[in-house]
Design a protein around this motif. Structure first.
Motif, PDB file in Angstrom:
ATOM      1  N   ILE A  14       2.849  -0.557  -3.694  1.00 14.86           N
ATOM      2  CA  ILE A  14       1.782  -0.436  -4.690  1.00 14.86           C
ATOM      3  C   ILE A  14       2.378  -0.275  -6.083  1.00 14.86           C
ATOM      4  O   ILE A  14       1.934  -0.901  -7.046  1.00 14.86           O
ATOM      5  CB  ILE A  14       0.838   0.736  -4.355  1.00 14.86           C
ATOM      6  CG1 ILE A  14       0.107   0.484  -3.037  1.00 14.86           C
ATOM      7  CG2 ILE A  14      -0.133   1.000  -5.498  1.00 14.86           C
ATOM      8  CD1 ILE A  14      -0.851  -0.696  -3.039  1.00 14.86           C
ATOM      9  N   ASP A  15       3.415   0.536  -6.197  1.00 18.04           N
ATOM     10  CA  ASP A  15       4.064   0.753  -7.488  1.00 18.04           C
ATOM     11  C   ASP A  15       4.635  -0.560  -8.033  1.00 18.04           C
ATOM     12  O   ASP A  15       4.474  -0.874  -9.215  1.00 18.04           O
ATOM     13  CB  ASP A  15       5.165   1.801  -7.345  1.00 18.04           C
ATOM     14  CG  ASP A  15       5.829   2.135  -8.659  1.00 18.04           C
ATOM     15  OD1 ASP A  15       5.130   2.658  -9.554  1.00 18.04           O
ATOM     16  OD2 ASP A  15       7.036   1.877  -8.801  1.00 18.04           O
ATOM     17  N   ARG A  16       5.266  -1.322  -7.190  1.00 13.58           N
ATOM     18  CA  ARG A  16       5.842  -2.613  -7.623  1.00 13.58           C
ATOM     19  C   ARG A  16       4.747  -3.611  -7.993  1.00 13.58           C
ATOM     20  O   ARG A  16       4.890  -4.376  -8.942  1.00 13.58           O
ATOM     21  CB  ARG A  16       6.728  -3.192  -6.531  1.00 13.58           C
ATOM     22  CG  ARG A  16       8.023  -2.441  -6.378  1.00 13.58           C
ATOM     23  CD  ARG A  16       8.886  -3.016  -5.288  1.00 13.58           C
ATOM     24  NE  ARG A  16      10.104  -2.234  -5.129  1.00 13.58           N
ATOM     25  CZ  ARG A  16      10.933  -2.375  -4.117  1.00 13.58           C
ATOM     26  NH1 ARG A  16      10.691  -3.257  -3.156  1.00 13.58           N
ATOM     27  NH2 ARG A  16      12.010  -1.627  -4.047  1.00 13.58           N
ATOM     28  N   LYS A  21       3.786   2.329 -15.441  1.00 15.49           N
ATOM     29  CA  LYS A  21       4.779   3.014 -16.252  1.00 15.49           C
ATOM     30  C   LYS A  21       4.457   4.510 -16.307  1.00 15.49           C
ATOM     31  O   LYS A  21       4.832   5.201 -17.232  1.00 15.49           O
ATOM     32  CB  LYS A  21       4.806   2.436 -17.674  1.00 15.49           C
ATOM     33  CG  LYS A  21       5.111   0.960 -17.728  1.00 15.49           C
ATOM     34  CD  LYS A  21       6.503   0.659 -17.248  1.00 15.49           C
ATOM     35  CE  LYS A  21       6.789  -0.822 -17.356  1.00 15.49           C
ATOM     36  NZ  LYS A  21       7.639  -1.323 -16.316  1.00 15.49           N
ATOM     37  N   ALA A  22       3.735   4.977 -15.296  1.00 15.19           N
ATOM     38  CA  ALA A  22       3.337   6.391 -15.252  1.00 15.19           C
ATOM     39  C   ALA A  22       4.549   7.266 -15.005  1.00 15.19           C
ATOM     40  O   ALA A  22       5.440   6.913 -14.232  1.00 15.19           O
ATOM     41  CB  ALA A  22       2.300   6.604 -14.153  1.00 15.19           C
ATOM     42  N   SER A  23       4.568   8.380 -15.664  1.00 14.28           N
ATOM     43  CA  SER A  23       5.650   9.327 -15.423  1.00 14.28           C
ATOM     44  C   SER A  23       5.259  10.230 -14.263  1.00 14.28           C
ATOM     45  O   SER A  23       4.089  10.401 -13.952  1.00 14.28           O
ATOM     46  CB  SER A  23       5.935  10.145 -16.678  1.00 14.28           C
ATOM     47  OG  SER A  23       4.765  10.794 -17.113  1.00 14.28           O
ATOM     48  N   ALA A  24       6.268  10.798 -13.660  1.00 13.53           N
ATOM     49  CA  ALA A  24       6.029  11.668 -12.512  1.00 13.53           C
ATOM     50  C   ALA A  24       5.186  12.865 -12.915  1.00 13.53           C
ATOM     51  O   ALA A  24       5.232  13.330 -14.048  1.00 13.53           O
ATOM     52  CB  ALA A  24       7.354  12.125 -11.930  1.00 13.53           C
ATOM     53  N   ALA A  39      12.361   5.470  -2.870  1.00 16.23           N
ATOM     54  CA  ALA A  39      10.912   5.628  -3.039  1.00 16.23           C
ATOM     55  C   ALA A  39      10.538   6.753  -3.998  1.00 16.23           C
ATOM     56  O   ALA A  39       9.378   6.894  -4.362  1.00 16.23           O
ATOM     57  CB  ALA A  39      10.265   5.887  -1.672  1.00 16.23           C
ATOM     58  N   ARG A  40      11.509   7.531  -4.427  1.00 20.65           N
ATOM     59  CA  ARG A  40      11.229   8.735  -5.217  1.00 20.65           C
ATOM     60  C   ARG A  40      10.465   8.433  -6.509  1.00 20.65           C
ATOM     61  O   ARG A  40       9.479   9.092  -6.828  1.00 20.65           O
ATOM     62  CB  ARG A  40      12.533   9.459  -5.533  1.00 20.65           C
ATOM     63  CG  ARG A  40      12.330  10.878  -5.959  1.00 20.65           C
ATOM     64  CD  ARG A  40      13.604  11.636  -5.801  1.00 20.65           C
ATOM     65  NE  ARG A  40      14.061  11.505  -4.418  1.00 20.65           N
ATOM     66  CZ  ARG A  40      14.331  12.521  -3.619  1.00 20.65           C
ATOM     67  NH1 ARG A  40      14.214  13.726  -4.058  1.00 20.65           N
ATOM     68  NH2 ARG A  40      14.728  12.334  -2.385  1.00 20.65           N
ATOM     69  N   ASP A  41      10.905   7.447  -7.283  1.00 21.91           N
ATOM     70  CA  ASP A  41      10.217   7.116  -8.537  1.00 21.91           C
ATOM     71  C   ASP A  41       8.807   6.605  -8.286  1.00 21.91           C
ATOM     72  O   ASP A  41       7.876   6.930  -9.023  1.00 21.91           O
ATOM     73  CB  ASP A  41      11.009   6.085  -9.339  1.00 21.91           C
ATOM     74  CG  ASP A  41      12.283   6.654  -9.944  1.00 21.91           C
ATOM     75  OD1 ASP A  41      12.398   7.895 -10.062  1.00 21.91           O
ATOM     76  OD2 ASP A  41      13.168   5.855 -10.297  1.00 21.91           O
ATOM     77  N   ALA A  42       8.646   5.785  -7.253  1.00 18.45           N
ATOM     78  CA  ALA A  42       7.327   5.234  -6.936  1.00 18.45           C
ATOM     79  C   ALA A  42       6.359   6.338  -6.525  1.00 18.45           C
ATOM     80  O   ALA A  42       5.221   6.394  -7.004  1.00 18.45           O
ATOM     81  CB  ALA A  42       7.435   4.190  -5.825  1.00 18.45           C
ATOM     82  N   VAL A  43       6.795   7.226  -5.667  1.00 19.39           N
ATOM     83  CA  VAL A  43       5.938   8.326  -5.218  1.00 19.39           C
ATOM     84  C   VAL A  43       5.571   9.213  -6.397  1.00 19.39           C
ATOM     85  O   VAL A  43       4.406   9.562  -6.603  1.00 19.39           O
ATOM     86  CB  VAL A  43       6.613   9.131  -4.085  1.00 19.39           C
ATOM     87  CG1 VAL A  43       5.839  10.405  -3.791  1.00 19.39           C
ATOM     88  CG2 VAL A  43       6.742   8.282  -2.827  1.00 19.39           C
ATOM     89  N   LEU A  46       3.101   7.294  -8.780  1.00 17.60           N
ATOM     90  CA  LEU A  46       1.740   7.187  -8.243  1.00 17.60           C
ATOM     91  C   LEU A  46       1.050   8.541  -8.226  1.00 17.60           C
ATOM     92  O   LEU A  46      -0.153   8.635  -8.465  1.00 17.60           O
ATOM     93  CB  LEU A  46       1.756   6.577  -6.845  1.00 17.60           C
ATOM     94  CG  LEU A  46       2.179   5.111  -6.753  1.00 17.60           C
ATOM     95  CD1 LEU A  46       2.084   4.627  -5.316  1.00 17.60           C
ATOM     96  CD2 LEU A  46       1.368   4.232  -7.662  1.00 17.60           C
ATOM     97  N   GLN A  47       1.822   9.587  -7.986  1.00 22.92           N
ATOM     98  CA  GLN A  47       1.246  10.929  -8.056  1.00 22.92           C
ATOM     99  C   GLN A  47       0.854  11.236  -9.503  1.00 22.92           C
ATOM    100  O   GLN A  47      -0.224  11.765  -9.763  1.00 22.92           O
ATOM    101  CB  GLN A  47       2.236  11.970  -7.532  1.00 22.92           C
ATOM    102  CG  GLN A  47       1.644  13.360  -7.483  1.00 22.92           C
ATOM    103  CD  GLN A  47       2.641  14.407  -7.043  1.00 22.92           C
ATOM    104  OE1 GLN A  47       3.848  14.237  -7.193  1.00 22.92           O
ATOM    105  NE2 GLN A  47       2.140  15.484  -6.482  1.00 22.92           N
TER     106      GLN A  47
END
Length: 86
Positions: A14-16, A21-24, A39-43, A46-47
């Motif tokens: 989903i992130d890809r 460009k959301a920050s964690a 997967a850390r940046d994507a999770v 999205l959070q």
């Protein structure tokens, strides 16, 4: 084709697809260390974007098989963001 998919893998796809460009988020999951490096940046993104909230106990359970309902909710939420960006 019928292989199970893990929660963190859905987050990566989903992130890809959205190219967010959301920050964690400042809030982290209680099992954040269980999220794979890839997967850390994507999770986190999205959070931060509000697309994933995790489980009631504050965990994300990244390596567990995602249910169809979880996948459908995430895809629907991603679709709404995609339509808003257009």
């Amino acid at each position: 084709m019928d292989d199970p998919i893990r929660s963190e893998d859905i987050a990566v796809m989903i992130d890809r697809a959205l190219k967010l460009k959301a920050s964690a988020s400042d809030k982290t999951f209680t099992d954040e260390e269980a999220v794979s490096d890839y997967a850390r940046d994507a999770v986190g993104g999205l959070q931060g974007a509000g697309l994933i909230q995790g489980c009631e106990d504050g965990s994300f359970r990244p390596t567990e098989q995602a249910s169809r309902a979880q996948a459908a909710i995430l895809i629907f939420s991603a679709w709404k963001i995609y339509l808003q960006a257009d």
